[in-house]
Design a protein around this motif. Structure first.
Motif, PDB file in Angstrom:
ATOM      1  N   MET A  10       1.816   0.302  -3.473  1.00  0.00           N
ATOM      2  CA  MET A  10       1.276   0.277  -2.113  1.00  0.00           C
ATOM      3  C   MET A  10       2.374   0.534  -1.085  1.00  0.00           C
ATOM      4  O   MET A  10       2.162   1.251  -0.094  1.00  0.00           O
ATOM      5  N   LEU A  11       3.567  -0.018  -1.326  1.00  0.00           N
ATOM      6  CA  LEU A  11       4.690   0.236  -0.418  1.00  0.00           C
ATOM      7  C   LEU A  11       5.038   1.725  -0.389  1.00  0.00           C
ATOM      8  O   LEU A  11       5.266   2.304   0.679  1.00  0.00           O
ATOM      9  N   ARG A  12       5.075   2.343  -1.567  1.00  0.00           N
ATOM     10  CA  ARG A  12       5.428   3.764  -1.625  1.00  0.00           C
ATOM     11  C   ARG A  12       4.385   4.633  -0.933  1.00  0.00           C
ATOM     12  O   ARG A  12       4.695   5.726  -0.460  1.00  0.00           O
ATOM     13  N   ARG A  13       3.152   4.162  -0.888  1.00  0.00           N
ATOM     14  CA  ARG A  13       2.084   4.926  -0.244  1.00  0.00           C
ATOM     15  C   ARG A  13       1.968   4.629   1.243  1.00  0.00           C
ATOM     16  O   ARG A  13       1.021   5.061   1.894  1.00  0.00           O
ATOM     17  N   GLY A  14       2.917   3.880   1.774  1.00  0.00           N
ATOM     18  CA  GLY A  14       2.983   3.680   3.203  1.00  0.00           C
ATOM     19  C   GLY A  14       2.316   2.424   3.736  1.00  0.00           C
ATOM     20  O   GLY A  14       2.280   2.211   4.953  1.00  0.00           O
ATOM     21  N   TYR A  15       1.782   1.567   2.847  1.00  0.00           N
ATOM     22  CA  TYR A  15       1.201   0.318   3.314  1.00  0.00           C
ATOM     23  C   TYR A  15       2.311  -0.627   3.759  1.00  0.00           C
ATOM     24  O   TYR A  15       3.455  -0.529   3.310  1.00  0.00           O
ATOM     25  N   SER A  16       1.975  -1.542   4.641  1.00  0.00           N
ATOM     26  CA  SER A  16       2.971  -2.502   5.119  1.00  0.00           C
ATOM     27  C   SER A  16       3.367  -3.445   3.994  1.00  0.00           C
ATOM     28  O   SER A  16       2.640  -3.609   3.000  1.00  0.00           O
ATOM     29  N   LEU A  17       4.533  -4.068   4.150  1.00  0.00           N
ATOM     30  CA  LEU A  17       4.997  -5.048   3.170  1.00  0.00           C
ATOM     31  C   LEU A  17       4.006  -6.200   3.057  1.00  0.00           C
ATOM     32  O   LEU A  17       3.738  -6.705   1.960  1.00  0.00           O
ATOM     33  N   THR A  18       3.437  -6.608   4.175  1.00  0.00           N
ATOM     34  CA  THR A  18       2.459  -7.701   4.174  1.00  0.00           C
ATOM     35  C   THR A  18       1.249  -7.349   3.314  1.00  0.00           C
ATOM     36  O   THR A  18       0.818  -8.138   2.463  1.00  0.00           O
ATOM     37  N   ALA A  19       0.685  -6.157   3.527  1.00  0.00           N
ATOM     38  CA  ALA A  19      -0.477  -5.747   2.738  1.00  0.00           C
ATOM     39  C   ALA A  19      -0.123  -5.584   1.265  1.00  0.00           C
ATOM     40  O   ALA A  19      -0.889  -5.996   0.376  1.00  0.00           O
ATOM     41  N   ALA A  20       1.040  -4.995   1.006  1.00  0.00           N
ATOM     42  CA  ALA A  20       1.444  -4.735  -0.375  1.00  0.00           C
ATOM     43  C   ALA A  20       1.614  -6.010  -1.176  1.00  0.00           C
ATOM     44  O   ALA A  20       1.362  -6.031  -2.389  1.00  0.00           O
ATOM     45  N   ARG A  21       2.054  -7.090  -0.539  1.00  0.00           N
ATOM     46  CA  ARG A  21       2.238  -8.353  -1.254  1.00  0.00           C
ATOM     47  C   ARG A  21       0.951  -9.182  -1.287  1.00  0.00           C
ATOM     48  O   ARG A  21       0.654  -9.855  -2.285  1.00  0.00           O
ATOM     49  N   LYS A  22       0.164  -9.130  -0.219  1.00  0.00           N
ATOM     50  CA  LYS A  22      -0.997 -10.020  -0.134  1.00  0.00           C
ATOM     51  C   LYS A  22      -2.232  -9.507  -0.867  1.00  0.00           C
ATOM     52  O   LYS A  22      -2.990 -10.310  -1.421  1.00  0.00           O
TER      53      LYS A  22
END
Length: 461
Positions: free
Chosen positions: A330-342
């Motif tokens: 998700m991080l590599r696809r441009g999502y925020s760190l918050t979204a990628a972890r949650k």
């Protein structure tokens, strides 16, 4: 320059050139802490496999066994903050080698209990004390893992790295539960602890002889060091604390009362603490009462339990890896760190609540299937260590990891004791299963309380 380029760093003599693809050193480091963590969990969960035989041999009651199960966590929780302070002061390499050797000796010592005729209360006390010591000596292990991940991995790879070492807890059960069940069946429960002791000694020697910080490890190339540094890895986290100009500022920073006060007043960290407590409640059911539940509640033999317990563990292992890889993707696809972890955490812990459904059926195959789904979800949602490495202030990485682990492992005190009393009072595991499932919902409360996930920066006093 590729990670695979063979050269030297930190002023060391260049290594001879090699041909073919070269495995980056950080992946070998991750493999080593994965193996050590698997042994760590095999040691702490060994009583869950040997518990029924040990209970029959030494005459323990269910309540006494529940207290013995919880002993590890009493000391593990208390040892977290001192362990974190030791790690911030002396670094992971030396502290890890010491504690690995000590917890190995304590594990092996359990094999000696009851060799001569011993009153039940004395045997309970001795094993309780040994499990307390095991908790003390293992307490810095996961903060050390997080410290190693923070130093060796860029942010975009840290979700995977923490997922790999965190998933070792499931791999430990999948690998060691059948082995420990077979050894107990064939030779007796004492030989399980002898086997774990031998493995611990070997790994302590390997760690001490091979491990070092990224900048000073002879196998790390300049390209790999640049990859880690440019990506946010704190490569000098365990560098020597000199007064020279190349000594990093974060190493000279002091963990003082002002910083500690700020840590305990940060809402995001309290969200991590609550969530980790909830995740660990499911973990401790699995590594303490789950095999006993299969024997006493479902009527399986001890040999069958060793293999059956491996099924949810394998799915937990798969879920743990999937959570970390999904998060980094998700991080590599441009999502925020918050979204990628949650997002993986919410999905996973929602699935984990399905464990309550086991109380609604008498079908053992269906119960195993539900447990398998629940522990896949629990693995998928276990991103607490990744989040901790993302948000901990640089001058207190191990302290924050230790406090998170301390709060999280209070579940290891509460869960085994509550289940012990519940089973003895009701003669059934149904209420206990609902109790465990409720923690999946509690974890969602913690995730909501975290807010935006970003590294906390405290100004120096």
């Amino acid at each position: 320059m590729s990670d695979n380029t063979t050269a030297s760093s930190g002023g060391q003599t260049a290594a001879p050139a090699t041909t073919g693809r070269r495995v980056p050193t950080r992946y070998l480091v991750l493999a080593l802490i994965f193996i050590i963590t698997a042994l760590n969990y095999a040691d702490r969960s060994s009583l869950s496999i040997t518990g029924t035989s040990l209970q029959e041999d030494l005459g323990f009651s269910s309540v006494q066994l529940g207290y013995i199960f919880s002993a590890f966590s009493w000391a593990y929780v208390v040892g977290q903050i001192p362990g974190g302070i030791l790690l911030d002061r002396f670094g992971a390499r030396r502290v890890y080698a010491l504690i690995l050797g000590l917890w190995t000796l304590v594990t092996a010592a359990i094999s000696l209990v009851g060799l001569i005729t011993t009153p039940v209360l004395v045997a309970v006390t001795v094993i309780f004390v040994l499990r307390l010591l095991l908790g003390v000596f293992e307490s810095p292990a996961f903060p050390a893992n997080a410290r190693v991940a923070t130093a060796w991995f860029p942010t975009a790879e840290r979700g995977r790295a923490t997922a790999v070492f965190n998933s070792a807890q499931y791999f430990a059960t999948a690998l060691f539960a059948p082995v420990m069940g077979w050894v107990t069946h064939q030779f007796g429960w004492r030989w399980v602890f002898v086997l774990l002791g031998v493995l611990g000694v070997v790994l302590a020697v390997v760690w001490l002889r091979w491990m070092d910080s990224p900048r000073h490890h002879p196998r790390v190339t300049p390209a790999e060091l640049e990859t880690i540094t440019a990506g946010g890895g704190l490569v000098d986290l365990d560098a020597p604390k000199t007064g020279t100009s190349d000594a990093p500022k974060l190493q000279r920073a002091r963990l003082d009362r002002r910083t500690i006060a700020k840590i305990f007043s940060t809402r995001a960290l309290w969200g991590v603490y609550v969530s980790q407590y909830a995740v660990n409640a499911l973990t401790y059911f699995f590594i303490t009462w789950f095999p006993v539940y299969l024997v006493q509640g479902r009527g399986l033999s001890l040999l069958e339990v060793g293999f059956v317990a491996a099924l949810p563990a394998l799915c937990g292992f798969a879920g743990g890896l999937a959570g970390g890889f999904f998060s980094d993707a998700m991080l590599r696809r441009g999502y925020s760190l918050t979204a990628a972890r949650k997002v993986p955490s919410v999905i996973g812990m929602g699935l984990a609540t399905s464990i309550a459904l086991c109380s609604l059926t008498d079908s053992s195959p269906l119960i195993i299937a539900i447990m398998t789904l629940a522990f896949f979800g629990k693995g998928l949602g276990s991103l607490g260590w990744a989040i901790t490495t993302d948000i901990a202030p640089p001058q207190a990485t191990s302290f924050v990891g230790s406090t998170m682990n301390a709060f999280g492992n209070v579940a290891g005190i509460v869960t085994p004791i509550v289940i012990g009393y519940t089973v003895q009072a009701t003669g059934s595991f149904n209420t206990a299963l609902w109790f465990v499932a409720a923690h999946g919902l509690l974890s969602l409360v913690g995730l909501a309380a975290m807010g935006t996930i970003r590294r906390i920066q405290f100004d120096e006093p």
